[in-house]
Design an enzyme around this catalytic site. Structure first.
Site, PDB file in Angstrom:
ATOM      1  N   ASN A  22      34.467  33.157  44.389  1.00  0.00           N
ATOM      2  CA  ASN A  22      35.649  33.522  43.588  1.00  0.00           C
ATOM      3  C   ASN A  22      36.936  32.997  44.231  1.00  0.00           C
ATOM      4  O   ASN A  22      37.861  32.595  43.533  1.00  0.00           O
ATOM      5  CB  ASN A  22      35.719  35.036  43.390  1.00  0.00           C
ATOM      6  CG  ASN A  22      34.823  35.484  42.257  1.00  0.00           C
ATOM      7  OD1 ASN A  22      35.068  35.171  41.104  1.00  0.00           O
ATOM      8  ND2 ASN A  22      33.764  36.211  42.599  1.00  0.00           N
ATOM      9  N   ASN A  58      41.059  43.721  41.999  1.00  0.00           N
ATOM     10  CA  ASN A  58      39.677  43.576  42.473  1.00  0.00           C
ATOM     11  C   ASN A  58      38.825  43.029  41.341  1.00  0.00           C
ATOM     12  O   ASN A  58      39.066  43.339  40.176  1.00  0.00           O
ATOM     13  CB  ASN A  58      39.131  44.948  42.896  1.00  0.00           C
ATOM     14  CG  ASN A  58      37.696  44.873  43.404  1.00  0.00           C
ATOM     15  OD1 ASN A  58      37.349  43.993  44.202  1.00  0.00           O
ATOM     16  ND2 ASN A  58      36.848  45.793  42.943  1.00  0.00           N
ATOM     17  N   HIS A 104      34.950  43.052  39.964  1.00  0.00           N
ATOM     18  CA  HIS A 104      33.731  43.845  40.142  1.00  0.00           C
ATOM     19  C   HIS A 104      32.678  43.353  39.149  1.00  0.00           C
ATOM     20  O   HIS A 104      32.981  43.165  37.968  1.00  0.00           O
ATOM     21  CB  HIS A 104      34.040  45.328  39.915  1.00  0.00           C
ATOM     22  CG  HIS A 104      32.843  46.202  40.119  1.00  0.00           C
ATOM     23  ND1 HIS A 104      32.392  46.564  41.374  1.00  0.00           N
ATOM     24  CD2 HIS A 104      31.984  46.754  39.235  1.00  0.00           C
ATOM     25  CE1 HIS A 104      31.309  47.311  41.250  1.00  0.00           C
ATOM     26  NE2 HIS A 104      31.041  47.444  39.963  1.00  0.00           N
ATOM     27  N   SER A 125      34.453  42.751  35.565  1.00  0.00           N
ATOM     28  CA  SER A 125      35.755  43.345  35.240  1.00  0.00           C
ATOM     29  C   SER A 125      36.748  43.020  36.342  1.00  0.00           C
ATOM     30  O   SER A 125      36.386  42.982  37.524  1.00  0.00           O
ATOM     31  CB  SER A 125      35.657  44.886  35.169  1.00  0.00           C
ATOM     32  OG  SER A 125      34.641  45.304  34.290  1.00  0.00           O
ATOM     33  N   THR A 142      43.164  51.149  42.717  1.00  0.00           N
ATOM     34  CA  THR A 142      43.739  52.466  42.981  1.00  0.00           C
ATOM     35  C   THR A 142      42.795  53.182  43.942  1.00  0.00           C
ATOM     36  O   THR A 142      41.763  52.628  44.331  1.00  0.00           O
ATOM     37  CB  THR A 142      43.906  53.279  41.679  1.00  0.00           C
ATOM     38  OG1 THR A 142      42.610  53.442  41.110  1.00  0.00           O
ATOM     39  CG2 THR A 142      44.826  52.595  40.686  1.00  0.00           C
ATOM     40  N   ASP A 181      36.404  51.248  42.702  1.00  0.00           N
ATOM     41  CA  ASP A 181      36.040  50.575  41.443  1.00  0.00           C
ATOM     42  C   ASP A 181      36.510  51.360  40.224  1.00  0.00           C
ATOM     43  O   ASP A 181      35.949  51.216  39.123  1.00  0.00           O
ATOM     44  CB  ASP A 181      34.518  50.338  41.338  1.00  0.00           C
ATOM     45  CG  ASP A 181      34.001  49.441  42.446  1.00  0.00           C
ATOM     46  OD1 ASP A 181      34.749  48.555  42.902  1.00  0.00           O
ATOM     47  OD2 ASP A 181      32.850  49.642  42.875  1.00  0.00           O
TER      48      ASP A 181
HETATM   49  C1  GRF Z   1      31.195  38.882  43.182  1.00  0.00           C
HETATM   50  O1  GRF Z   1      30.144  39.188  42.310  1.00  0.00           O
HETATM   51  C2  GRF Z   1      32.291  39.917  43.068  1.00  0.00           C
HETATM   52  O2  GRF Z   1      32.457  40.407  41.771  1.00  0.00           O
HETATM   53  C3  GRF Z   1      31.785  41.015  43.970  1.00  0.00           C
HETATM   54  O3  GRF Z   1      31.194  40.345  45.048  1.00  0.00           O
HETATM   55  C4  GRF Z   1      30.776  39.040  44.645  1.00  0.00           C
HETATM   56  C5  GRF Z   1      31.474  38.070  45.541  1.00  0.00           C
HETATM   57  O4  GRF Z   1      31.062  36.767  45.375  1.00  0.00           O
HETATM   58  N1  GRF Z   1      32.826  41.951  44.288  1.00  0.00           N
HETATM   59  P1  GRF Z   1      31.856  35.603  46.095  1.00  0.00           P
HETATM   60  O5  GRF Z   1      32.000  35.977  47.571  1.00  0.00           O
HETATM   61  O6  GRF Z   1      33.193  35.443  45.423  1.00  0.00           O
HETATM   62  O7  GRF Z   1      30.980  34.387  45.927  1.00  0.00           O
END
Ligand code: GRF
Length: 215
Positions: free
Chosen positions: A20, A112, A114, A141, A146, A150
């Site tokens: 991400n 965040n 999730h 999402s 907060t 989650d």
């Molecule tokens: C993703 O699925 C994110 O939603 C979750 O942890 C995972 C992280 O993946 N919180 P990356 O480290 O961004 O590849």
């Protein structure tokens, strides 16, 4: 960083792979209205740190195992974050529960991502639990952070159909692909002032959101 780049700075917190984070770096490289000003990982040696370094983005490891308790780690983390002077903090696979003090300090400027359609499946192993419960739809999402884990107000979701032959890993891979589109989109909204947290509600384009945006 290009000193002429005056786009709002975004700091990304990671614990691992950082795909991400990569999506945010790529989006910024492609001209989205924000820049990634730094990366902080609570784990040394993770892939996300290599991604930061390959992109020329400063990074920092703050190893939580070196702190006596959660409060002292969070205090150091908050100081480290402020050192980057970000407009927005994004938790992208950051696997730490944060103290209320920390969360309150960054209220309204921390997001965040999730991997579930919140409020369904808060916490861990979301894909496994979605399959076990036989849901027909799953997804990801993005929410304001907060004090409730989650549980902050949801801004936007990416939704997909669960297929009959899905396994935990096929489902996770499809959700992750959608995360890589969803997260830069929401960050761009924030960066251009379209998104705010007022009280406990999300405002989008100067109106309170009635339901999460579906992307
Ligand atoms: C993703 O699925 C994110 O939603 C979750 O942890 C995972 C992280 O993946 N919180 P990356 O480290 O961004 O590849």
């Amino acid at each position: 960083m290009n000193p002429a780049d005056d786009r709002p700075p975004v700091l990304v917190l990671i614990s691992g792979n950082g795909s991400n984070l990569q999506a945010l770096i790529d989006a910024a490289d492609n001209g989205e209205p924000f820049r990634v000003c730094g990366v902080i990982s609570n784990r040394p040696g993770v892939r996300g740190l290599q991604r930061a370094s390959a992109a020329g983005i400063p990074s920092l490891v703050l190893d939580h195992t070196g702190f006596p308790d959660r409060a002292s780690f969070d205090a150091a983390l908050a100081d480290a974050i402020e050192g980057f002077a970000p407009r927005l903090v994004v938790l992208a696979g950051f696997m730490r529960i944060l103290t209320d003090d920390f969360v309150n300090r960054f209220a309204g400027r921390m997001l965040n991502i999730h991997p579930s359609l919140l409020p369904e499946f808060q916490g861990l192993h979301t894909h496994r639990r979605a399959l076990q419960q036989g849901v027909s739809e799953h997804g990801a999402s993005v929410h304001f952070v907060t004090a409730e884990l989650d549980g902050g107000p949801v801004i936007a979701q990416a939704r997909l159909a669960v297929e009959a032959d899905d396994t935990e890993s096929t489902l996770a891979a499809r959700v992750l692909q959608r995360e890589h589109q969803l997260l830069p989109l929401v960050v761009a909204w924030f960066a251009t002032g379209r998104l705010q947290l007022r009280g406990n509600r999300v405002w989008f384009d100067n109106a309170p959101l009635q339901a999460p945006l579906q992307c």
